[in-house]
Design a protein around this motif. Sequence first.
Motif, PDB file in Angstrom:
ATOM      1  N   TYR A 587       0.994  -0.979   0.111  1.00 61.48           N
ATOM      2  CA  TYR A 587       0.050   0.117  -0.192  1.00 61.48           C
ATOM      3  C   TYR A 587       0.508   1.220  -0.058  1.00 61.48           C
ATOM      4  O   TYR A 587       0.501   2.190  -0.461  1.00 61.48           O
ATOM      5  N   GLY A 588       1.850   1.255   0.506  1.00 63.86           N
ATOM      6  CA  GLY A 588       2.836   2.424   0.456  1.00 63.86           C
ATOM      7  C   GLY A 588       3.315   2.995  -0.777  1.00 63.86           C
ATOM      8  O   GLY A 588       3.404   4.003  -0.921  1.00 63.86           O
ATOM      9  N   ALA A 589       3.130   1.782  -1.648  1.00 71.13           N
ATOM     10  CA  ALA A 589       3.642   2.448  -3.164  1.00 71.13           C
ATOM     11  C   ALA A 589       2.572   3.389  -3.679  1.00 71.13           C
ATOM     12  O   ALA A 589       2.744   4.257  -4.717  1.00 71.13           O
ATOM     13  N   PHE A 590       1.025   3.343  -3.483  1.00 70.61           N
ATOM     14  CA  PHE A 590       0.231   3.991  -3.738  1.00 70.61           C
ATOM     15  C   PHE A 590       0.701   5.519  -3.390  1.00 70.61           C
ATOM     16  O   PHE A 590       0.308   6.392  -4.046  1.00 70.61           O
ATOM     17  N   VAL A 591       0.842   5.544  -2.091  1.00 71.11           N
ATOM     18  CA  VAL A 591       1.071   7.001  -1.537  1.00 71.11           C
ATOM     19  C   VAL A 591       2.406   7.709  -2.215  1.00 71.11           C
ATOM     20  O   VAL A 591       2.595   8.849  -2.093  1.00 71.11           O
ATOM     21  N   ASN A 592       3.397   6.655  -2.351  1.00 79.09           N
ATOM     22  CA  ASN A 592       4.630   7.017  -2.658  1.00 79.09           C
ATOM     23  C   ASN A 592       5.014   7.070  -4.311  1.00 79.09           C
ATOM     24  O   ASN A 592       5.837   7.009  -4.914  1.00 79.09           O
ATOM     25  N   GLN A 593       3.719   7.784  -4.932  1.00 76.02           N
ATOM     26  CA  GLN A 593       3.703   7.915  -6.367  1.00 76.02           C
ATOM     27  C   GLN A 593       4.033   6.806  -7.114  1.00 76.02           C
ATOM     28  O   GLN A 593       4.966   6.951  -8.307  1.00 76.02           O
ATOM     29  N   GLY A 594       3.646   5.475  -6.786  1.00 71.67           N
ATOM     30  CA  GLY A 594       3.980   4.342  -7.694  1.00 71.67           C
ATOM     31  C   GLY A 594       5.206   3.670  -7.361  1.00 71.67           C
ATOM     32  O   GLY A 594       5.711   2.597  -7.803  1.00 71.67           O
ATOM     33  N   VAL A 595       6.071   4.154  -6.263  1.00 71.26           N
ATOM     34  CA  VAL A 595       7.458   3.588  -6.045  1.00 71.26           C
ATOM     35  C   VAL A 595       7.362   2.674  -4.830  1.00 71.26           C
ATOM     36  O   VAL A 595       6.955   3.227  -3.700  1.00 71.26           O
ATOM     37  N   TYR A 596       7.618   1.380  -5.066  1.00 69.84           N
ATOM     38  CA  TYR A 596       7.624   0.268  -3.784  1.00 69.84           C
ATOM     39  C   TYR A 596       9.090   0.656  -3.146  1.00 69.84           C
ATOM     40  O   TYR A 596       9.990   0.475  -3.881  1.00 69.84           O
ATOM     41  N   VAL A 597       8.943   0.779  -1.747  1.00 74.31           N
ATOM     42  CA  VAL A 597       9.907   0.847  -0.935  1.00 74.31           C
ATOM     43  C   VAL A 597       9.875  -0.188   0.184  1.00 74.31           C
ATOM     44  O   VAL A 597       8.978  -0.522   1.092  1.00 74.31           O
ATOM     45  N   LYS A 598      11.052  -1.200   0.028  1.00 75.47           N
ATOM     46  CA  LYS A 598      10.872  -2.330   1.045  1.00 75.47           C
ATOM     47  C   LYS A 598      11.071  -1.829   2.314  1.00 75.47           C
ATOM     48  O   LYS A 598      11.683  -0.915   2.754  1.00 75.47           O
ATOM     49  N   PRO A 599      10.077  -2.219   3.138  1.00 66.96           N
ATOM     50  CA  PRO A 599      10.030  -1.947   4.804  1.00 66.96           C
ATOM     51  C   PRO A 599      11.625  -1.995   5.392  1.00 66.96           C
ATOM     52  O   PRO A 599      12.156  -3.052   5.132  1.00 66.96           O
ATOM     53  N   VAL A 600      11.906  -1.065   6.077  1.00 64.02           N
ATOM     54  CA  VAL A 600      13.379  -0.818   6.615  1.00 64.02           C
ATOM     55  C   VAL A 600      13.013  -0.698   8.192  1.00 64.02           C
ATOM     56  O   VAL A 600      12.166  -0.138   8.753  1.00 64.02           O
ATOM     57  N   MET A 601      13.709  -1.814   8.938  1.00 68.11           N
ATOM     58  CA  MET A 601      13.560  -1.863  10.456  1.00 68.11           C
ATOM     59  C   MET A 601      15.041  -1.281  11.060  1.00 68.11           C
ATOM     60  O   MET A 601      14.910  -0.967  12.288  1.00 68.11           O
ATOM     61  N   VAL A 602      16.155  -1.612  10.374  1.00 68.27           N
ATOM     62  CA  VAL A 602      17.430  -1.416  11.180  1.00 68.27           C
ATOM     63  C   VAL A 602      18.100  -0.404   9.964  1.00 68.27           C
ATOM     64  O   VAL A 602      18.271  -0.994   8.827  1.00 68.27           O
TER      65      VAL A 602
END
Length: 782
Positions: A587-602
Amino acid sequence: MVKAKKKNNNKGFFKFVKWFWILFTVGALSGVMLFLLASWGVFGELPPYEYLENPQTNLASEIFSSDGETLGKFYLDDNRTPIKFEDLPQNLINALVATEDARFYEHSGIDARGTLRAFAYLGKKGGASTISQQLARQLFIGAREKEKKTQAILQKVKEWVLATRLERQYTKDEIIAMYLNIYDFGYAADGIRSASKIYFGKEPIDLKIEESAMLVGMLKNSSYYNPLRRKELVFNRRNTVLAQMAKYDYITEEEKDSLQALKMEVHFNPENHREGLATYFRMYLQGFMNDWIKKNPKPAVEGERDKWSLYLDGLKIYTTIDSRMQANAEEAVQEHMEKLQTEFFHQNTPDRNKTAPFLDLTKEEVDGILERAMKNSDRWRLMKRQGKSEKDIRNSFTKKTEMTVFDWKSDSHEKDTIMTPMDSIRYYKSFLRTAMMSMEPQTGHVKAWVGGVDYRHFQYDNVYQGARQAGSTFKPFVYAAAIDQLRLSPCYELPDTQYCIEAGKHGNPEPWCPKNSEGKYSGEMYTLKRALANSKNSVTAQLIDRVGPKSVVSIVKNLGITSEIPEVPSIALGTPDLSVYEMVGAYGAFVNQGVYVKPVMVTRIEDKNGTVLYEYVPETKDVLSKEVAYAMVNLLEGVTQGGSGTRLRTTGYDKWRPEYKEIITGYPYEFKNPIAGKTGTTQNQSDGWFMGMVPNLVTGVWVGGDDRSVHFKSITYGQGASMALPIWGLYMRKNYDDKDLGVSDGEFPKPENMSINLDCTKSAEDSNKEKDLDDDLEDLDF
C-alpha cells in the motif's frame, strides 16, 4: 643496688627495642613478600597486564529507537551497557566517594589509614576496601568466601595488588566509571545505566540527589538492600548515604534534612525480553540480528570470539521505530481489543454457544483443533524430549495445576488460577489476536510494530509470521491493474449485477459467480470509486476478468508481496493469505507515487566502540506511474468519504452494547483531513482488516482468532470496520495529538498534468465514452 636495678632496666628496654625492630622488620618483609608472592600468582593466577588494559565484561546489545530512546536490550546474564564518566551526574559521584571511600582521591589504591583502623578495631568501625579494591574484586576475583579466613586474607591481598595496578593503569574518573558500570544492582540491572533505567526510568545524568543516594546505598549489598522488597531498610540506608554526603560537605545540613524527609519513590521498569515497549518487534529483530551475524564474521582479534555475540558484545542497533508512535500503537491496541474481547465473550458463553469459542463446528472438529494444539504445545515437546510415554503425556494434560494466565480484567493482565493444561489451551483459543504495522512510505521506515495483545502470553508475531486471508483489502490491487493497463478512470462505470467467469477462462476449472457480501444486486451503474468504497464483488469480478489474474499477480509481486498467490479469478476477493508486513509495504507504493520501498527496520549497527558495522541501503522499485498511483489514492479516499470507512468522519459514537456500563460506547474520531483506506472482511467474519493512509504514514491492522472458527456470529462486530478500523482511529488520534511527530493532515500530493479523469461530476456517459472498450477486448485473456 640502685645502679644495678637501673642497669637491668636499661637492658630490658634495649631488649624490647631490639625485638620490636626485629618483629617490625620481619612483619614488613613478610608483608612485602606476601605482596610479591601474590603478584607472582602464587596464591592464584592474576590477570595479565594486557587484560588490565581492556577488562572483558559481558555487554548487552542495545536497541535504539529513531528518536533516541532505548527500546530494549539483548543479553543472557548481564544486562550491562557501560557509560562514560562524563555521563555520570556529580551528585552520584559525590555520594559514592562520601560513602564508600572518602579519601579516594588521596590514595593509590590502598587506604593506609583505613586499613590500620580496620586491623585495630577488627572491622567493627568499618572496613577498608577502597573503590579500587572493590572494582578489582568485581572484575577479577569474585565474591569473598567469608567462612574461610585464610581464603579471605589471601583474596584481600590479591585485591590490594590489583587495586594498585588499576590505579597505575587508569585515572580516578575511569575507575569510578568502571566500578559503577560493573556492579549488579539486581533485577537484571547490571551497571549504573541499567539500574537508573530500571529503578527510575531515566538516564543516570538525570538522577536526583536522593535517587543517586539510594543506588549508592545498594552498593553495600544489592540483594539485601532491595528497594522492592525492603523499602524501609533501603530508605534508612539512603538517608545514611545522605548523612555521609553532609559529613564531607557535599551537601549542607539543611539540604540533608530536607532530602532525608522525602519519600523514597521507585518507578520500576523491568528490562526483560517479555516486557517493555515493542516486544514483538524486538523478537523479530533478534532473528534479523542472528541472520546478520551468520553472514558477517567478526574481525580476528587475539583472545576474542571469532563471531559476534548478540548477547555479550555490546552491539548498538539503531532502528526506525519511533518510541512515541510505538507507545501510541500499543495503547490503541489495548484500548480497543479489551472492548472487543468483552463483546466476543458475551456472544460466546457456553449457554449461547455449546462449542465456544469455536463457531459452526461439530464436537469432532473441535476435538481435532484441541488435539493439534496439544501436540504443538511446549509441554508436549518437553515431555517428549524427556522420554515420557504418550499415555503419560496425555494424562498430564488432564490434571489440574497452578498457572498464571492472561486476563484483560486485571491491571497486570494476568491472574493466578488452577486449571488443566487442556482447559488452558481452550481458554487461550478464545482470545482474539491482532497485528499492526505503521510505515513511512517515502523511506520505508517502520515506525510502529505490534504483533499481538501481550507478548508474555501470545508470542506468535502476527505482523511478520502471521498470514491471513486479505479479504477486500486485496481488491485495490485488481483496480490498480485495471487502471494501469486499461487506463480506466475512477469515474468509469460498471453495473452492479451478478457476473460469472465461465469455466476454463483464466485457468478456472469451473464457472465462478461471486456474490456481493449482502447477497443482493442493485442493478445500478457504479463508478469504480463508489464500487471500491462499497466493496462490490460484482464490479471486482468484472475487472479481474478484463485484466486477467496473471496481470494482478504480477503487480502484487512487484509491490513486494512474496506469499504464494495462485493465478485464478477468486484472488480478486482476497482469498490469498498475506501478512500485515507485506500489505503495508504494498500500500505504501500508492502513496509514494507508484514507487515500492521495501520496509526498513534497522538503519545501522555499531560495535561497542561506535565503529559502524552495517548501514542499510534502500531497496526500491518503480511499479506504477505517478498518475495511476494517485488515481488509486483517489479511489481509496472514497472509502472514508462514502464507504465502509466513513465512521472515521463521524462526530458521534459508534453503537456498542449499552449493557456494558464500564465500556465507553464507541469512538468519536472526527477526522477531517484526507484519508485513504480500505476495510476487509473475510468469510464468516474470521478476519477483519483496515489499511489506512495519510501522505506520510501507511498503517495496516488485522484482527481475528487464532483459528478461523473463532469469530463473531454477525457482520455487526465481525467486519473490518468494527474489528480493525477502531485501532487505526485511536492510533492516529494519539499521533495527531502529539504535534512533534509531524504526521501529515494535508492533501496527498497530486502529479502535474494529470491525464486520468478524477472528476466524477462529469456525466457517466462522457466518462465511459472516453474509455469505451472494444467488444473483442473482453475476449482477450491477459
